[in-house]
Write an enzyme that holds these catalytic residues in place. Structure first.
Site, PDB file in Angstrom:
ATOM      1  N   SER A 106      33.867 -45.314 -59.605  1.00 45.97           N
ATOM      2  CA  SER A 106      34.736 -44.167 -59.327  1.00 45.97           C
ATOM      3  C   SER A 106      35.769 -43.982 -60.454  1.00 45.97           C
ATOM      4  O   SER A 106      35.373 -43.697 -61.577  1.00 45.97           O
ATOM      5  CB  SER A 106      35.371 -44.370 -57.946  1.00 45.97           C
ATOM      6  OG  SER A 106      36.021 -43.221 -57.526  1.00 45.97           O
ATOM      7  N   ASP A 156      27.941 -37.438 -51.613  1.00 44.62           N
ATOM      8  CA  ASP A 156      29.297 -37.786 -52.081  1.00 44.62           C
ATOM      9  C   ASP A 156      30.217 -36.563 -51.929  1.00 44.62           C
ATOM     10  O   ASP A 156      29.981 -35.530 -52.559  1.00 44.62           O
ATOM     11  CB  ASP A 156      29.211 -38.228 -53.559  1.00 44.62           C
ATOM     12  CG  ASP A 156      30.515 -38.834 -54.062  1.00 44.62           C
ATOM     13  OD1 ASP A 156      31.589 -38.435 -53.559  1.00 44.62           O
ATOM     14  OD2 ASP A 156      30.460 -39.694 -54.945  1.00 44.62           O
ATOM     15  N   HIS A 187      30.426 -41.616 -51.225  1.00 45.51           N
ATOM     16  CA  HIS A 187      31.135 -42.094 -52.418  1.00 45.51           C
ATOM     17  C   HIS A 187      31.101 -43.630 -52.520  1.00 45.51           C
ATOM     18  O   HIS A 187      31.285 -44.189 -53.588  1.00 45.51           O
ATOM     19  CB  HIS A 187      32.586 -41.589 -52.382  1.00 45.51           C
ATOM     20  CG  HIS A 187      33.267 -41.672 -53.702  1.00 45.51           C
ATOM     21  ND1 HIS A 187      32.884 -40.931 -54.803  1.00 45.51           N
ATOM     22  CD2 HIS A 187      34.322 -42.425 -54.122  1.00 45.51           C
ATOM     23  CE1 HIS A 187      33.665 -41.218 -55.828  1.00 45.51           C
ATOM     24  NE2 HIS A 187      34.546 -42.137 -55.438  1.00 45.51           N
TER      25      HIS A 187
HETATM   26  C1  MLT Z   1      39.207 -40.035 -60.273  1.00 45.60           C
HETATM   27  O1  MLT Z   1      40.336 -39.682 -60.032  1.00 45.60           O
HETATM   28  O2  MLT Z   1      38.906 -40.767 -61.225  1.00 45.60           O
HETATM   29  C2  MLT Z   1      38.154 -39.555 -59.344  1.00 45.60           C
HETATM   30  O3  MLT Z   1      38.662 -38.501 -58.558  1.00 45.60           O
HETATM   31  C3  MLT Z   1      37.621 -40.636 -58.490  1.00 45.60           C
HETATM   32  C4  MLT Z   1      38.670 -41.256 -57.641  1.00 45.60           C
HETATM   33  O4  MLT Z   1      39.365 -42.121 -58.112  1.00 45.60           O
HETATM   34  O5  MLT Z   1      38.802 -40.875 -56.475  1.00 45.60           O
END
Ligand code: MLT
Length: 208
Positions: A106, A156, A187
């Site tokens: 992520s 996701d 996710h």
């Molecule tokens: C981010 O901010 O890098 C993406 O939105 C993924 C997350 O951290 O939720």
């Protein structure tokens, strides 16, 4: 003397010449991905960093303005800072960056993708779980010896399939050999992701 610039981090030595750079998701820390790293490669050295940015107390690797909307100036600054940390950690702990593989989840996958795009000299291989396009670089990086595995969830709610495909396309245009997999998932990470990523890593000619 610790590696400079410093990040809170864990380092676990390995028995092979491969090292995995582990980068957690929003709200995580340097401990989170150590078991995953060991599962992906029981022999690699593991360098796991904690993001320096706090969002409501939750560590991240760079600032965002909203979900999926990134502060690009901060992202570039943090990408270079992390790349410099990796370089000095490699000297400090004695691992070679030519066998370094970033493993990010992520937010960690997004900064790993940003490093591939802005600092391709640092590493040419990455496993990106639930990643999106972090930024469009001004010049196309040289990733012709790059190998990248991207794992996405087909349900996701944060990352649409089009975004995953856009990232794969961007990395392919830079010359990387990209494997893109969609899983029956949201996710969160699944066992199928981990198994597929481990198999892909096992096919690398480096690090064994
Ligand atoms: C981010 O901010 O890098 C993406 O939105 C993924 C997350 O951290 O939720």
């Amino acid at each position: 003397m610790r590696p400079q610039p410093d990040f809170i981090h864990d380092f676990v030595s390995g028995t092979s010449s491969r090292a995995l750079l582990l980068l957690h998701g929003t709200g995580g820390n340097e401990k989170d991905l150590i078991p995953l790293g060991r599962e992906l490669d029981p022999n690699a050295a593991l360098l796991s960093a904690r993001g320096k940015v706090l969002e409501n107390g939750m560590p991240r690797f760079f600032r965002r303005l909203a979900e999926g909307v990134f502060d690009l100036q901060d992202l570039k600054y943090r990408t270079n800072e992390l790349a410099d940390f990796v370089t000095s950690a490699a000297q400090h702990y004695g691992f070679a960056t030519d066998q370094l593989v970033a493993v990010g989840y992520s937010n960690g996958a997004n900064i790993a993708a940003s490093m591939l795009l802005l600092r391709p000299q640092i590493m040419q291989e990455a496993i990106l779980f639930r990643a999106m396009v972090p930024l469009i670089p001004e010049t196309v990086p040289e990733l012709s010896s790059g190998r990248v595995w991207i794992g996405a969830g087909d349900q996701d709610p944060i990352i649409p399939a089009s975004e995953t495909k856009r990232l794969a396309e961007l990395l392919r245009r830079a010359g990387a050999d990209v494997t893109m997999r969609f899983f029956n998932a949201g996710h969160g990470l699944t066992n199928d992701d981990v198994t597929a990523a481990r198999d892909w890593l096992g096919q690398s000619c480096k690090g064994n």
